[in-house]
Design an enzyme around this catalytic site. Structure first.
Site, mmCIF file in Angstrom:
data_model
loop_
_atom_site.group_PDB
_atom_site.id
_atom_site.type_symbol
_atom_site.label_atom_id
_atom_site.label_comp_id
_atom_site.label_asym_id
_atom_site.label_seq_id
_atom_site.Cartn_x
_atom_site.Cartn_y
_atom_site.Cartn_z
ATOM 1 N N PRO A 2 39.057 38.772 35.600
ATOM 2 C CA PRO A 2 40.010 38.434 36.669
ATOM 3 C C PRO A 2 39.656 39.164 37.967
ATOM 4 C CG PRO A 2 41.121 39.496 34.813
ATOM 5 C CD PRO A 2 39.668 39.487 34.508
ATOM 6 N N GLU A 3 39.697 38.444 39.052
ATOM 7 C CA GLU A 3 39.453 39.069 40.349
ATOM 8 C C GLU A 3 40.784 39.268 41.069
ATOM 9 O OE1 GLU A 3 36.170 38.277 42.648
ATOM 10 O OE2 GLU A 3 34.898 37.543 41.038
#
Ligand code: ZN
Length: 295
Positions: A2-3
């Site tokens: 996840p960014e």
């Protein structure tokens, strides 16, 4: 992995469901994540506490409890109860972590490692198959000093006023490393991962392998706004696709962004038609248009 935009979307999605809810019970699978899970301390410090805020810093989710909330399980007050309040739970999703809200009766999945039961019949569940995620509990004295403590080594948020051309140039002048690697250094600026570093450099017309120290002020004047625009678009895109966190199915395929370069090796550039190239920079897949990113 996840960014920043994904963590921000999770944060915004959970916020209305968690704010002002009391944590009633906490369950733990007993399996370590990246670090041991502070289950005993969470159980001691958080049960009976009211959640006050859900925020994001870098790629971490922060759940803070409120001051002056009822003691454990709303039982008779214990005169010896000197548990401090305003603790903060910090969650990092690692490679495969996912947070979802479920009705208490929803079946438990194999990799549900931590579950925070709430007083509204819902349960926040952290599922993590590869267990590279992390859960930390900061007691009040540490929770009050996050920026000089837990986040002391973390650079400013990309949206922060601290992110100016002068700020980046002062650090970059000693860096021979590629600009893409520089942007992904969380000590320099928080939360820019591989996908958005690729996309921002395309939007700014800068070659990802160019040395960070060679960027001039005009490059940074282009790059900083496009980083913010791309992250904002990604957050809006994720936010519009996730409308309800309840019964979240644990999948994260909701960022259907139209990437300009990321994952598009040998496909024509949307701007000029040249074929997008892929190279490795610091071991990470890097995509660029040889025509548009000559700067
Ligand atoms: Zn192009």
């Amino acid at each position: 992995m996840p960014e920043l935009p994904e963590v921000e979307v999770i944060c915004q999605g959970l916020r209305p469901h968690l704010t002002n809810r009391i944590i009633t019970t906490i369950y733990y699978s007993g399996k370590p994540l990246r670090h041991p899970v502070p289950f005993a301390a969470m159980d001691e410090m958080l049960c009976g506490q009211t959640i006050s805020t859900i925020t994001r810093r870098a790629k971490y989710l922060l759940i803070a409890t409120k001051d002056g909330t009822p003691s454990r399980s709303c039982a008779a007050p214990d005169a010896r109860d000197t548990r401090p309040s305003l603790a903060v739970i910090i969650i990092h999703l690692g490679m495969t972590g996912n947070l979802g809200l479920f009705p208490l009766a929803a079946p438990i999945k194999t990799h549900d490692h931590v579950r925070w039961q709430l007083d509204n019949g819902l349960e926040l569940r952290l599922n993590d198959s590869r267990r590279f995620g992390g859960v930390w509990l900061l007691p009040p004295e540490q929770a009050r000093n996050l920026e000089t403590g837990f986040f002391a080594g973390t650079g400013p948020e990309p949206f922060s006023n601290l992110c100016t051309p002068a700020y980046f140039m002062a650090i970059a002048q000693k860096r021979e490393q590629p600009i893409k690697t520089f942007l992904m250094d969380s000590k320099v600026v928080a939360g820019i991962g591989n996908i958005y570093a690729n996309e921002a450099l395309m939007a700014a017309g800068i070659h990802p392998a160019r040395k960070a120290c060679t960027l001039q002020e005009h490059h940074w004047q282009r790059l900083i706004p496009v980083i913010r625009t791309i992250l904002t678009q990604a957050i809006a895109c994720g936010g519009s696709t996730i409308s309800d966190f309840i019964n979240a199915n644990g999948e994260r395929g909701y960022f259907q962004m139209n990437f300009q370069v990321y994952g598009r090796k040998n496909q024509p550039c949307h701007q000029c038609g040249s074929l997008i190239e892929k190279i490795q920079i610091s071991g990470r897949a890097s995509y660029f248009c040889p025509h548009c990113q000559h700067g």
